[in-house]
Enzyme design. Structure first.
Site, short mmCIF file in Angstrom:
data_model
loop_
_atom_site.label_atom_id
_atom_site.label_comp_id
_atom_site.label_asym_id
_atom_site.label_seq_id
_atom_site.Cartn_x
_atom_site.Cartn_y
_atom_site.Cartn_z
N SER A 148 30.96 -21.65 -74.56
CA SER A 148 31.50 -22.94 -74.03
C SER A 148 30.85 -21.96 -72.65
O SER A 148 30.52 -23.23 -71.79
CB SER A 148 33.02 -22.84 -72.93
OG SER A 148 32.93 -21.70 -73.04
N HIS A 169 30.24 -27.65 -79.57
CA HIS A 169 31.26 -26.27 -78.52
C HIS A 169 32.54 -27.45 -78.19
O HIS A 169 32.27 -28.86 -78.50
CB HIS A 169 30.89 -26.61 -77.25
CG HIS A 169 31.89 -26.27 -75.65
ND1 HIS A 169 32.09 -26.81 -74.66
CD2 HIS A 169 32.76 -25.45 -76.06
CE1 HIS A 169 32.91 -25.91 -74.12
NE2 HIS A 169 33.33 -25.35 -75.12
N GLU A 181 31.10 -31.26 -77.90
CA GLU A 181 29.52 -31.40 -77.61
C GLU A 181 28.43 -30.24 -78.22
O GLU A 181 28.78 -29.24 -79.14
CB GLU A 181 29.39 -30.46 -76.21
CG GLU A 181 30.50 -30.93 -74.55
CD GLU A 181 30.11 -29.87 -73.66
OE1 GLU A 181 30.21 -30.48 -72.55
OE2 GLU A 181 30.57 -28.79 -73.92
N ASN A 219 31.67 -28.57 -68.94
CA ASN A 219 32.23 -27.19 -67.76
C ASN A 219 31.66 -27.00 -67.11
O ASN A 219 31.88 -27.10 -65.80
CB ASN A 219 32.03 -26.14 -69.02
CG ASN A 219 33.37 -26.33 -69.78
OD1 ASN A 219 34.37 -26.11 -69.64
ND2 ASN A 219 32.85 -25.29 -70.84
#
Length: 313
Positions: A148, A169, A181, A219
């Site tokens: 991440s 991800h 992702e 993130n």
């Protein structure tokens, strides 16, 4: 001219069909890491008909992982097959048949299409793993990391298959969260990228694509938001309780930033922000937080330790 145009269209269609035919259809998946994320990825892959091998360092860890997957499947079937308990039992049985475990990653990658790494967020350990597996995996095998916070490009550079390397991800809890992702580095081939997109859809997820930028999409937006909430509190502009209430009632978020930090783990958040700060030391969004550092030093890491920004019983 019309003939030339038709000829060109037929040629282009033929080329597209050939490229599509070469695209890898993932059937066999190896998941490295039997923790919460790895087990969740293994579950959704097995539930969607893939042959899956879940790998970790000990049989004890893998037994715990398998038990967690079984419990998760039971929760899924209660919702999915509420009126058909027999179909639910069959679904669980079929999923578990697709799943095996191993403590020998080298041995199992010999016959896999896709390796998904979901181990500790440590650059050196991940690089060492990929470098070792690269020697034994077939040429067609795609490598992917569930990281991440780390750069996919740096992980890919530990192998000789940079064109067959990308990011996948997933989000926690994997069986429930629909997003994946898919990260494409400058070296990732289009064939690999499309294969990763197809795999994400095959396991029932909604993929989004992103370049190999710190934090990808979620993130990259979420971590600076949480850090800015901490700075707001550090300056004494508002209490952490009021900040959490404001973001839940004002922005419609299910959790406030401090609740989310405690849920994610303060050590994890510190690790991410420290890594980004080392990459871009002049970016104010990535500046470390004295309060966050203090809490981590005191081992107050959030819900998992019973105390972080809040106390938990």
């Amino acid at each position: 001219m019309a003939f030339a145009t038709r000829h060109f269209v037929r040629a282009a269609s033929s080329a597209a069909a050939t490229a599509a035919a070469k695209k890898l259809i993932v059937k066999h998946v190896t998941v490295i890491g039997g923790g919460l994320m790895g087990a969740g990825i293994a579950q959704v892959a097995a539930a969607s008909g893939h042959t899956v091998v879940l790998v970790d360092q000990s049989d004890e860890i893998l037994k715990k992982s398998t038990k967690g997957i079984e419990e998760s499947l039971k929760r899924v079937t209660k919702k999915k097959f509420a009126d058909k308990p027999e179909a639910g039992a069959e679904f669980i049985e079929k999923t578990l048949k697709n799943l095996t475990t191993s403590t020998d990653a080298v041995a199992v990658v010999h016959s896999t299409d896709l390796v998904i790494e979901a181990i500790v967020e440590n650059q050196e350990i991940k690089n060492e793993l990929f470098k070792r597996l690269d020697k034994f995996a077939p040429e067609h095998t795609i490598f992917a990391s569930n990281t991440s916070s780390l750069q996919i490009t740096q992980l890919a550079n530990s192998t000789t298959r940079q064109d067959r390397f990308g990011g996948l991800h997933f989000f926690n809890p994997v069986p429930m969260m629909k997003l994946v992702e898919v990260i494409k580095t400058p070296m990732t081939s289009q064939k690999t990228f499309e294969s990763l997109l197809d795999f994400s859809k095959a396991v029932g997820k909604s993929p989004v694509s992103c370049k190999d930028t710190p934090g990808f999409i979620v993130n990259r937006l979420l971590v600076p938001y949480m850090m800015e909430a901490v700075r707001l509190f550090e300056r004494g502009d508002a209490s952490k309780e009021d900040i959490d209430v404001a973001m839940k009632l004002g922005a419609g978020y299910p959790m406030g930033p401090f609740e989310l930090l405690d849920y994610v783990g303060l050590d994890t958040s510190k690790y991410i922000i420290d890594g980004w700060h080392s990459l871009e030391p002049n970016n104010p969004l990535f500046a470390p937080s004295p309060l966050l550092n203090k809490l981590v030093q005191e081992k107050k890491l959030g819900k998992k330790t019973g105390e972080g920004f809040y106390k938990y019983k």
